[in-house]
Design an enzyme around this catalytic site. Structure first.
Site, mmCIF file in Angstrom:
data_model
loop_
_atom_site.group_PDB
_atom_site.id
_atom_site.type_symbol
_atom_site.label_atom_id
_atom_site.label_comp_id
_atom_site.label_asym_id
_atom_site.label_seq_id
_atom_site.Cartn_x
_atom_site.Cartn_y
_atom_site.Cartn_z
ATOM 1 C CG ASP A 4 -7.725 0.096 5.606
ATOM 2 O OD1 ASP A 4 -7.298 0.316 4.444
ATOM 3 O OD2 ASP A 4 -8.548 -0.802 5.861
ATOM 4 C CG HIS B 196 -5.985 3.598 1.117
ATOM 5 N ND1 HIS B 196 -7.085 3.003 0.539
ATOM 6 C CD2 HIS B 196 -5.773 2.956 2.298
ATOM 7 C CE1 HIS B 196 -7.521 2.046 1.341
ATOM 8 N NE2 HIS B 196 -6.741 1.993 2.418
ATOM 9 C CG ASP B 197 -6.394 4.156 -4.872
ATOM 10 O OD1 ASP B 197 -7.144 3.785 -3.945
ATOM 11 O OD2 ASP B 197 -6.782 4.883 -5.813
#
EC number: 3.1.1.4
Length: 168
Positions: free
Chosen positions: A114, A67-68
């Site tokens: 997300d 996600h980062d």
């Protein structure tokens, strides 16, 4: 006058936050994982929450690393994933739909990042021992985001984990 200005700035930041991607992410994670996103995931392992370093501790931590990296790619494209608002809905308590109401490519991609994180968190075991983990204990090389390239065609922003977690 100074007090008024401080209150106005604070109120403005609260209103902005109320319509931000971070609140979208919070609601998405809580609806799908049935966990309090802040208490459960902020500070989990080496990558869940702000920042990240070292080798991810487990599969959930790899989800946060991916996600980062997804957000990093969005920043490179000029997006603002922490503050851009997007529209999504949860269907049947298990499906996340990034809706057609998302007007910009940044909104769409932030929603997909997300969504990928949320589905990844759902699919991997949560380990209480990594909750509230101090990332000063995170050691080893930090995996390069290139391990997620190219992203699978059907998913944007690195849904899931790399086939074989690679340390670089």
């Amino acid at each position: 006058m100074k007090k008024f200005f401080a209150i106005a700035v604070l109120a403005g930041s609260v209103v902005t936050t109320a319509h931000s991607s971070l609140l979208n992410l919070k609601s998405m994670v809580e609806a799908i994982t049935h966990r309090n996103s802040i208490l459960s995931f902020v500070g989990y392992g080496c990558y869940c929450g702000l920042g990240g370093r070292g080798h991810p501790m487990d599969e959930v931590d790899w989800c946060c690393h991916a996600h980062d990296c997804c957000y990093e790619k969005l920043f490179e494209q000029g997006c603002r994933p922490y503050v851009d608002h997007y529209d999504h809905r949860i269907e049947n308590g298990t499906m996340i739909v990034c809706t057609e109401l998302n007007e910009t490519e940044c909104d769409k991609q932030t929603c997909e990042c997300d969504k990928s994180l949320t589905l990844c968190l759902k699919d991997h075991p949560y380990r209480n021992k990594y909750r509230g983990y101090f990332n000063v204990y995170c050691q080893g090389p930090t995996p390069n985001c290139s391990i997620y390239d190219p992203y699978p065609e059907e998913v944007t922003c690195g849904h899931g984990l790399p086939a074989t977690p690679v340390s670089t």
